[in-house]
Enzyme design. Sequence first.
Site, PDB file in Angstrom:
ATOM      1  N   TRP A  21      -0.983  -9.438  16.750  1.00 32.92           N
ATOM      2  CA  TRP A  21       0.388  -9.684  17.232  1.00 32.92           C
ATOM      3  C   TRP A  21       0.564  -9.288  18.685  1.00 32.92           C
ATOM      4  O   TRP A  21      -0.031  -8.300  19.124  1.00 32.92           O
ATOM      5  CB  TRP A  21       1.315  -8.832  16.358  1.00 32.92           C
ATOM      6  CG  TRP A  21       2.678  -8.567  16.907  1.00 32.92           C
ATOM      7  CD1 TRP A  21       3.036  -7.642  17.852  1.00 32.92           C
ATOM      8  CD2 TRP A  21       3.903  -9.222  16.518  1.00 32.92           C
ATOM      9  NE1 TRP A  21       4.392  -7.691  18.076  1.00 32.92           N
ATOM     10  CE2 TRP A  21       4.947  -8.633  17.268  1.00 32.92           C
ATOM     11  CE3 TRP A  21       4.203 -10.235  15.605  1.00 32.92           C
ATOM     12  CZ2 TRP A  21       6.275  -9.033  17.124  1.00 32.92           C
ATOM     13  CZ3 TRP A  21       5.534 -10.624  15.465  1.00 32.92           C
ATOM     14  CH2 TRP A  21       6.548 -10.037  16.217  1.00 32.92           C
ATOM     15  N   ASN A  23       4.068  -8.808  21.494  1.00 34.11           N
ATOM     16  CA  ASN A  23       5.433  -9.109  21.943  1.00 34.11           C
ATOM     17  C   ASN A  23       5.505  -8.844  23.453  1.00 34.11           C
ATOM     18  O   ASN A  23       4.695  -9.430  24.187  1.00 34.11           O
ATOM     19  CB  ASN A  23       6.529  -8.468  21.082  1.00 34.11           C
ATOM     20  CG  ASN A  23       6.491  -6.976  20.894  1.00 34.11           C
ATOM     21  OD1 ASN A  23       5.654  -6.472  20.159  1.00 34.11           O
ATOM     22  ND2 ASN A  23       7.390  -6.255  21.511  1.00 34.11           N
ATOM     23  N   ASP A  24       6.425  -8.051  23.917  1.00 31.68           N
ATOM     24  CA  ASP A  24       6.725  -7.974  25.353  1.00 31.68           C
ATOM     25  C   ASP A  24       5.511  -7.924  26.294  1.00 31.68           C
ATOM     26  O   ASP A  24       4.570  -7.179  26.037  1.00 31.68           O
ATOM     27  CB  ASP A  24       7.496  -6.686  25.673  1.00 31.68           C
ATOM     28  CG  ASP A  24       8.601  -6.386  24.711  1.00 31.68           C
ATOM     29  OD1 ASP A  24       8.899  -7.226  23.863  1.00 31.68           O
ATOM     30  OD2 ASP A  24       9.157  -5.284  24.821  1.00 31.68           O
ATOM     31  N   GLN A  40       2.586  -5.647  24.453  1.00 34.82           N
ATOM     32  CA  GLN A  40       2.770  -4.957  23.178  1.00 34.82           C
ATOM     33  C   GLN A  40       1.871  -5.646  22.164  1.00 34.82           C
ATOM     34  O   GLN A  40       1.889  -6.884  22.040  1.00 34.82           O
ATOM     35  CB  GLN A  40       4.232  -5.066  22.736  1.00 34.82           C
ATOM     36  CG  GLN A  40       5.172  -4.230  23.557  1.00 34.82           C
ATOM     37  CD  GLN A  40       5.028  -2.749  23.203  1.00 34.82           C
ATOM     38  OE1 GLN A  40       5.579  -2.275  22.243  1.00 34.82           O
ATOM     39  NE2 GLN A  40       4.264  -2.037  24.009  1.00 34.82           N
ATOM     40  N   PHE A  81       5.031   1.991  23.349  1.00 34.47           N
ATOM     41  CA  PHE A  81       6.032   0.942  23.530  1.00 34.47           C
ATOM     42  C   PHE A  81       5.980   0.407  24.970  1.00 34.47           C
ATOM     43  O   PHE A  81       5.149   0.816  25.778  1.00 34.47           O
ATOM     44  CB  PHE A  81       7.420   1.493  23.174  1.00 34.47           C
ATOM     45  CG  PHE A  81       7.785   1.316  21.711  1.00 34.47           C
ATOM     46  CD1 PHE A  81       6.804   1.163  20.741  1.00 34.47           C
ATOM     47  CD2 PHE A  81       9.122   1.296  21.309  1.00 34.47           C
ATOM     48  CE1 PHE A  81       7.137   0.983  19.389  1.00 34.47           C
ATOM     49  CE2 PHE A  81       9.468   1.121  19.968  1.00 34.47           C
ATOM     50  CZ  PHE A  81       8.484   0.964  19.005  1.00 34.47           C
ATOM     51  N   ASP A 145      11.123   1.589  27.755  1.00 37.64           N
ATOM     52  CA  ASP A 145      10.718   0.451  28.577  1.00 37.64           C
ATOM     53  C   ASP A 145      10.832   0.726  30.081  1.00 37.64           C
ATOM     54  O   ASP A 145      11.481  -0.030  30.830  1.00 37.64           O
ATOM     55  CB  ASP A 145      11.522  -0.812  28.200  1.00 37.64           C
ATOM     56  CG  ASP A 145      11.533  -1.061  26.691  1.00 37.64           C
ATOM     57  OD1 ASP A 145      10.638  -0.542  26.005  1.00 37.64           O
ATOM     58  OD2 ASP A 145      12.443  -1.763  26.209  1.00 37.64           O
ATOM     59  N   TRP A 280      12.494 -12.398  18.334  1.00 40.13           N
ATOM     60  CA  TRP A 280      12.362 -11.394  17.270  1.00 40.13           C
ATOM     61  C   TRP A 280      12.795 -11.941  15.918  1.00 40.13           C
ATOM     62  O   TRP A 280      12.261 -11.558  14.882  1.00 40.13           O
ATOM     63  CB  TRP A 280      13.210 -10.156  17.595  1.00 40.13           C
ATOM     64  CG  TRP A 280      12.526  -9.204  18.508  1.00 40.13           C
ATOM     65  CD1 TRP A 280      12.878  -8.898  19.795  1.00 40.13           C
ATOM     66  CD2 TRP A 280      11.359  -8.420  18.220  1.00 40.13           C
ATOM     67  NE1 TRP A 280      11.992  -7.975  20.315  1.00 40.13           N
ATOM     68  CE2 TRP A 280      11.061  -7.671  19.372  1.00 40.13           C
ATOM     69  CE3 TRP A 280      10.536  -8.292  17.102  1.00 40.13           C
ATOM     70  CZ2 TRP A 280       9.973  -6.792  19.426  1.00 40.13           C
ATOM     71  CZ3 TRP A 280       9.455  -7.419  17.165  1.00 40.13           C
ATOM     72  CH2 TRP A 280       9.190  -6.682  18.308  1.00 40.13           C
TER      73      TRP A 280
HETATM   74  C1  FRU Z   1      11.634  -5.298  23.174  1.00 33.10           C
HETATM   75  C2  FRU Z   1      11.151  -4.051  22.439  1.00 33.10           C
HETATM   76  C3  FRU Z   1      11.141  -2.884  23.409  1.00 33.10           C
HETATM   77  C4  FRU Z   1      10.141  -1.960  22.779  1.00 33.10           C
HETATM   78  C5  FRU Z   1       9.145  -2.909  22.205  1.00 33.10           C
HETATM   79  C6  FRU Z   1       8.499  -2.455  20.919  1.00 33.10           C
HETATM   80  O1  FRU Z   1      11.196  -6.487  22.632  1.00 33.10           O
HETATM   81  O2  FRU Z   1      11.983  -3.793  21.343  1.00 33.10           O
HETATM   82  O3  FRU Z   1      12.402  -2.314  23.635  1.00 33.10           O
HETATM   83  O4  FRU Z   1       9.573  -1.082  23.708  1.00 33.10           O
HETATM   84  O5  FRU Z   1       9.819  -4.138  22.003  1.00 33.10           O
HETATM   85  O6  FRU Z   1       7.440  -3.271  20.550  1.00 33.10           O
END
Ligand code: FRU
Length: 471
Positions: A21, A23-24, A40, A81, A145, A280
């Site tokens: 996976w 994400n950010d 992430q 994170f 973040d 999300w």
């Molecule tokens: C944003 C978020 C951040 C956090 C991260 C966790 O998409 O929720 O605030 O650091 O993803 O994976």
Amino acid sequence: MSTQGNRDYRPAYHYAPPAGWINDPNGLTYENGIWHLFAQHYPDAPVWGPMHWIHATSTDLLNWQDQGIALAPDEKLGAIFSGSAVIDRGNTSGLGHGVDPMILMYTSHGKNEQQSIAYSDDRMHFTPYEGNPVIANTAQKDFRDPKVIRNDKLGCWTVVIAAGDHVEFHASDDLIHWRKTGEFGAKENRLGGVFECPDLFPLTAPDGSTVWVLIASMALQAPFGGHRTQYFLGAFDGETFHETIPAQHARLLDSGYDNYAAVTFFGAEKRMLLGWGMAWAYADRTPTNEFCGVMTYARELSLVDTDDGLQLSSAPVTPEFDLREIEAQTPPSPLPRHYVPKTVGELPADLFHVRVEADQAFTLALSNEDGEVLNVSISTEQKLVVDRSKAGRSGFSPIFDSGLFAVTTAQRTARGKATVDIYFDRMIAEIFTDHGTVCNSTVVFPEKPYSKATLWGEGKLYIGGVKESAD
Ligand code: FRU
């Protein structure tokens, strides 16, 4: 869990992890011809899990080389994170060994959210600082973040951190010892939700003045809204941000749902932004097999004057496409009543650029032989409308299928002829209207490649496949 699909949805020029996976985007940095992208990441399954940072590099923002895992969860301080990276010119931290180190600043997500750093001489191996956290926190639930920038006004470093209903600014001489200098956003937030992934940078406005941009991704819980990224325009006095150019409504970075947590690269001459090309609300159900999550194309940001005042405009970095005009069909004579002009062209499989130029309302349909169709329109009300309700698989998530996420709209902010550019890479369409003033990023999962573009309405249709490279 991701629904297992048969089709390979891995895009050609958008970063996706080898497996697991993402994400950010995190730690976006440019140095000596190399773009660094961290993200992430959960390596063990295509779902969110204990967060790591995965690392990839590129020389062109299109072809990405995986460099493995940069940071793994820490037993004492927790998961890794989101955060950012800088090149510590002059080794202000003292953490470099004969070189200016790269410093990553991230949130340690354990019992509390606190800010930590890691350092690297070679930009490939990263060591968490033994004095972590560098910004401790026991009081605030959401505090994460960190985005570090060089603060030329005070000759120090500044970090912007999302802190619940606002962002905070902290300053430091050495990236280790920090003091709080300001807060912004509790009053100015026009979307609700919790702040995430902020960014702060200056741009030059068309009148030559310097305008500071504060980007904030807002966690709005589905089904009520879906996460969105807004931005504010104003001034940075070295300690805090002031919204000196307010808007009547929230300024959105993207009118689609599939561009979240977008931030910009440290160290690049141009202001390059890149986001998570996913939402999300349904990301972990998308039918992409061994991986989950892609990044958007990188985009160069600028400020433009529009009917809606000063706003951001985005120009994507894409492969080179061989854009050619498609000949319009000759209208039948005599014209039948309710005649709608139609132009049809064949699409190269999975990777293409389509452009429409039109003075009036139109719909462009990208379709395949199964009848799946992604519709992109400019309505008579001058709205960009992106309808993916029949664009491919959707049953994997009732939220993806719902009206809010299936059809997205945004008002044009330019007058006259509309130019709509659609860049498609297997599962992600990035749409730029009026040269980037209205953007829409939308993921779709067609069972077969789109093979036909049909323009309904008066206008010019152009289609481009990727240019073969000379070598
Ligand atoms: C944003 C978020 C951040 C956090 C991260 C966790 O998409 O929720 O605030 O650091 O993803 O994976």
